[in-house]
Design an enzyme around this catalytic site. Structure first.
Site, short mmCIF file in Angstrom:
data_model
loop_
_atom_site.label_atom_id
_atom_site.label_comp_id
_atom_site.label_asym_id
_atom_site.label_seq_id
_atom_site.Cartn_x
_atom_site.Cartn_y
_atom_site.Cartn_z
N LYS A 118 -13.38 -1.36 5.49
CA LYS A 118 -13.83 -2.32 4.48
C LYS A 118 -14.88 -3.27 5.05
CE LYS A 118 -10.61 -0.87 1.55
NZ LYS A 118 -9.80 0.04 2.36
N TRP B 49 0.87 -1.19 0.00
CA TRP B 49 0.00 0.00 0.00
C TRP B 49 0.90 1.24 0.00
CZ3 TRP B 49 -1.91 2.56 4.97
CH2 TRP B 49 -2.91 3.50 4.70
N ASP C 109 -0.65 -5.19 9.58
CA ASP C 109 -1.69 -4.29 9.10
C ASP C 109 -2.87 -5.16 8.69
OD1 ASP C 109 -3.22 -2.24 8.14
OD2 ASP C 109 -1.81 -1.58 6.61
#
Length: 414
Positions: free
Chosen positions: A261, A144, A225
């Site tokens: 999400k 990311w 993460d």
């Protein structure tokens, strides 16, 4: 002063380059083509291409709006206690020894980005004791994009470890392990808990065990993460397996958790940082230092998203409804993977496309080159990032054929 004169300023600053992802999204919005397709943004869309508010979130939203006891007072610096406690149980496991023994310091953050930042900031001030040189983090290549900037902004040296093999379109496990072997003791290793962004390629359980063995032996520090728990596979426990395996080995670690999400709470910025320490005493000290850092940055985290998540996680009936919503989202993503793969095979598109169905989560690394990406955008109005990453959530039964035909065309001609 003449109209054309540039006034002097105390600021010696130039215009920063625009964010690449949001630049793609802006170009998509400005495109008048009725056939345009957006597979760039990392947000879930339903089969009509529209944002989807989870039914369980709608239900809780209505309950909270009618609750006369709610107010708009500040939350504690470290967040809503019901939220942080239930979030820790969700990702670490409700029966985790670390939780039972008060070895987890949990702080509510500004979604996953805020968790990554606070975790990085904490480690920049309090690096792992086994670290002898400059505090260093290893991030996957690719990762990311925000990861690199977050760590660099707090003065942590950023290095990369091999992750994606462009030849196999899978995991470069040998390169990964080799980089861990050569890393300095005390280095931070940033790991994607599940649904790796941007590749969609996750280690197998056996590969995770190999990764953990090296990290433990080399005295490296795991920094997880976790942005897609439950969203990746539809199974909350499966998606947290890697984190819990490390915990089972008695490893001190850090977990960044996002509810953007898996709850669809993108704009509410609900997240948490969990730091697992070796003892209750150390954990208490860690939490106190996290509170000091949080106070100087945001003072108090936002309440509304955290209240929604806490309500769901602490109510068995609502929690069950949420798991069904997760299955609906992950199930649609899986269906789109199969549909895209089948269509490309049907078209006889050059190359192998098994990676589309082998990858997991919202994103897929298609293997498209930058020139093919440029061509598919210019000629077919399909918008994606230049590295060939697509968001599977942008595909639906209305555009899947068009998208597959566009891919087939550029693969043959670009």
């Amino acid at each position: 002063m003449s109209p054309s004169a540039v006034p002097s300023s105390v600021f010696n600053v130039t215009v920063a380059p625009p964010d690449a992802l949001f630049g793609v999204l802006a170009a998509y919005k400005a495109d008048p083509s009725p056939q345009k397709v957006d597979v760039s943004v990392g947000a879930y869309r339903d089969n009509s291409g529209k944002p989807w508010v989870l039914p369980v979130v709608k239900k809780v939203d209505a309950v909270l709006k009618d609750d006369p006891t709610l107010d708009h007072e500040y939350l504690p610096i470290t967040g809503l206690p019901d939220f942080t406690a239930s979030s820790a149980k969700l990702v670490l496991g409700s029966n985790a020894d670390a939780i039972k023994n008060d070895m987890v310091a949990s702080v509510q953050t500004i979604s996953g980005t805020g968790a990554n930042h606070l975790g990085a900031l904490f480690l920049s001030r309090h690096p792992p004791a086994t670290s002898s040189g400059p505090t260093t983090v290893y991030i996957s290549s690719p990762t990311w994009p925000n990861h690199k900037q977050i760590f660099a902004n707090v003065g942590i040296v950023v290095k990369e470890y091999p992750y994606f093999d462009p030849k196999t379109l899978g995991l470069d496990i040998n390169g990964f392990l080799g980089a861990l072997e050569s890393a300095e003791s005390g280095s931070i290793i940033l790991l994607h808990a599940c649904a790796h962004n941007p590749t969609g390629v996750d280690p197998t359980e056996d590969q995770w065990k190999q990764i953990a063995d090296v990290i433990i032996r080399k005295k490296l520090f795991p920094f997880f993460d976790c942005a897609y728990q439950g969203f990746a596979s539809g199974d909350l426990d499966r998606d947290a397996w890697a984190i819990r395996y490390f915990l089972s080995k008695g490893v001190e670690l850090l977990v960044c958790q996002s509810f953007a999400k898996n709850f669809g709470l993108y704009g509410e910025r609900a997240g948490a940082l969990h730091v697992v320490s070796a003892s209750k005493e150390i954990s208490t000290a860690v939490k106190s230092q996290l509170a000091v850092l949080q106070r100087s940055e945001i003072s108090n985290p936002p309440a509304y998203g955290a209240r929604i998540v806490a309500k769901v996680l602490n109510d068995p009936a609502l929690f069950k409804e949420w798991t069904e919503d997760l299955k609906a989202m992950s199930g649609r993503i899986k269906e789109m993977r199969k549909a895209l793969y089948n269509k490309l095979v049907e078209l006889g598109t050059p190359g192998t496309w098994n990676h589309i169905i082998n990858q997991i989560g919202m994103f897929s690394f298609t293997g498209l080159t930058p020139s093919q990406v440029a061509k598919i955008t210019k000629e077919y109005h399909v918008y994606l990032t230049t590295n060939g990453r697509i968001s599977m959530a942008g595909l639906n039964t209305n555009n899947i054929d068009y998208f597959a035909q566009a891919v087939d065309s550029v693969v043959r001609t670009a």
